[in-house]
Design an enzyme around this catalytic site. Structure first.
Site, PDB file in Angstrom:
ATOM      1  N   TYR A 103       0.831  -1.196   0.000  1.00 25.29           N
ATOM      2  CA  TYR A 103       0.000   0.000   0.000  1.00 25.29           C
ATOM      3  C   TYR A 103       0.870   1.252   0.000  1.00 25.29           C
ATOM      4  O   TYR A 103       0.649   2.179  -0.790  1.00 25.29           O
ATOM      5  CB  TYR A 103      -0.924  -0.014   1.211  1.00 25.29           C
ATOM      6  CG  TYR A 103      -1.756   1.241   1.374  1.00 25.29           C
ATOM      7  CD1 TYR A 103      -2.666   1.622   0.399  1.00 25.29           C
ATOM      8  CD2 TYR A 103      -1.633   2.040   2.516  1.00 25.29           C
ATOM      9  CE1 TYR A 103      -3.436   2.766   0.540  1.00 25.29           C
ATOM     10  CE2 TYR A 103      -2.395   3.180   2.668  1.00 25.29           C
ATOM     11  CZ  TYR A 103      -3.295   3.544   1.679  1.00 25.29           C
ATOM     12  OH  TYR A 103      -4.054   4.685   1.828  1.00 25.29           O
ATOM     13  N   PRO A 282     -52.230  18.976  38.511  1.00 26.35           N
ATOM     14  CA  PRO A 282     -52.843  20.216  39.016  1.00 26.35           C
ATOM     15  C   PRO A 282     -53.008  20.203  40.533  1.00 26.35           C
ATOM     16  O   PRO A 282     -53.386  19.187  41.129  1.00 26.35           O
ATOM     17  CB  PRO A 282     -54.206  20.254  38.316  1.00 26.35           C
ATOM     18  CG  PRO A 282     -53.990  19.480  37.045  1.00 26.35           C
ATOM     19  CD  PRO A 282     -53.040  18.385  37.419  1.00 26.35           C
ATOM     20  N   GLY A 283     -52.664  21.337  41.154  1.00 27.66           N
ATOM     21  CA  GLY A 283     -52.822  21.489  42.588  1.00 27.66           C
ATOM     22  C   GLY A 283     -51.701  20.894  43.420  1.00 27.66           C
ATOM     23  O   GLY A 283     -51.675  21.054  44.648  1.00 27.66           O
TER      24      GLY A 283
END
Length: 372
Positions: A103, A282-283
């Site tokens: 290579y 909620p609450g």
């Protein structure tokens, strides 16, 4: 400007072409393995700049090193010389060109062909001997060990490391492309020869690379964010996520559920603390506690709420803030203040919380006391 990119379907080619496609002043001509060789001369004649990125590094037979790395470079050089134009040429090579292996020898020969062609044409030629390049679109088990590790992690495969102390020299693909674009945009239309280096590289051991990637992979379970101020970690994370399977983008958080609603940790880090999110009915009131040192920020993103405070040293004076999800208003929770958040609306309240430190059940720095 017309720019020719050979190897346009390769790892670096795809990244380069995606950058060039963002520019209105550049028309990209692409040459790939599927392009008929007969079209190369016309592309070269039209091009104002050539990026020669095509090549092979793991062919099935050794002969393909010569065909893929040397043969195509010879063909390109001949086309450039036939055009009789001093077209600038940028060539990607490899640091292995300095090694005596098939290579490396093929890349070195391709370098020599490109440089010789430049001298013949009186044209600038730039050769980059690249280290290991990593980033998105790299092919696992081919382009880089980073790609292979990322691919294996996503698929639940082991990361095999036989030499953990082995040092790697890596470059991030966007850094490499940035350097290439600088060359393209600089005043190159004078004859220039030579090798160039990418502007930034990272040196990391194979064992450290494995550990970094495994830490990133574990983040969905641990929620711990690694130090992304470290550019190598940041680039590795970008690379790792690019290998997710198409059905693997999403994941579920663990939720603590009770009659108030639910709360889930999102992300956390020793460097920035942690972020969590809650849904409150909620609450319902959350909080009614104080911290010695921990700082928090509350951001209501949906619903209506009242956030109340009382200095721990004051038994009566209560501070009240009314907030809702349309405001994108952040409330800082000072140390030493008892505080609470109440859903005052008719729908669920969704809140994002940030804390300056990760919750430690052994030392929570949370002391329950009612605001009112």
């Amino acid at each position: 400007m017309k720019v020719l990119v050979t190897g346009a379907n390769g790892f670096i080619g795809k990244n380069l072409c995606s950058h060039l496609a963002l520019r209105e002043d550049v028309e990209v001509l692409t040459f790939t393995r599927d392009t008929p060789e007969s079209e190369l001369d016309g592309m070269v004649s039209a091009a104002d700049f050539v990026f020669h990125l095509a090549g092979v590094n793991r062919p099935p037979v050794e002969k393909d090193f010569i065909d893929g790395n040397v043969g195509l470079t010879e063909r390109l050089a001949a086309s450039l010389e036939a055009s009789k134009r001093p077209t600038p040429l940028l060539v990607t090579s490899s640091t292995q060109a300095a090694l005596d292996n098939p290579y490396g020898r093929s890349k070195r020969q391709a370098e020599e062909i490109a440089l010789s062609s430049g001298r013949e044409r009186g044209a600038p030629v730039f050769v980059y001997r690249l280290p290991g390049v990593f980033g998105k679109w790299s092919k696992p088990n081919y382009n880089s060990v980073v790609a292979t590790f990322c691919h294996n992690l996503v698929l639940g495969l082991p990361l095999e490391v036989h030499e953990p102390e082995h040092q790697l020299n890596l470059a991030y693909v966007d850094d490499v492309i940035g350097d290439f674009i600088q060359v393209l945009d600089s005043d190159l239309f004078v004859a220039t020869q030579g090798f160039r280096e990418v502007s930034r590289t990272f040196t990391v051991s194979l064992g450290d690379l494995r550990d970094r990637l495994e830490s990133l992979h574990a983040m969905r379970d641990s929620l711990q964010v690694p130090a992304l101020g470290d550019d190598l970690n940041r680039f590795l994370y970008a690379t790792y996520t690019s290998y997710f399977e198409e059905d693997g983008f999403g994941y579920s958080l663990g939720k603590s559920v009770d009659d108030r609603g639910w709360l889930a940790e999102f992300v956390k880090s020793d460097a920035f603390g942690q972020i969590f999110v809650s849904k409150t009915r909620p609450g319902v009131t959350r909080g009614n506690h104080w911290h010695k040192t921990k700082i928090e920020k509350f951001l209501v993103v949906s619903g209506d709420a009242e956030i109340t405070f009382r200095n721990k040293l004051n038994d009566s004076d209560v501070i009240r803030y009314v907030v809702n999800g349309d405001e994108a208003r952040v409330l800082d929770i000072p140390a030493g203040y008892v505080h609470a958040i109440t859903n005052t609306g008719s729908n669920d309240l969704v809140t994002i919380f940030w804390a300056s430190e990760i919750f430690d059940p052994k030392s929570p720095d949370t002391f329950f006391e009612a605001v009112e």
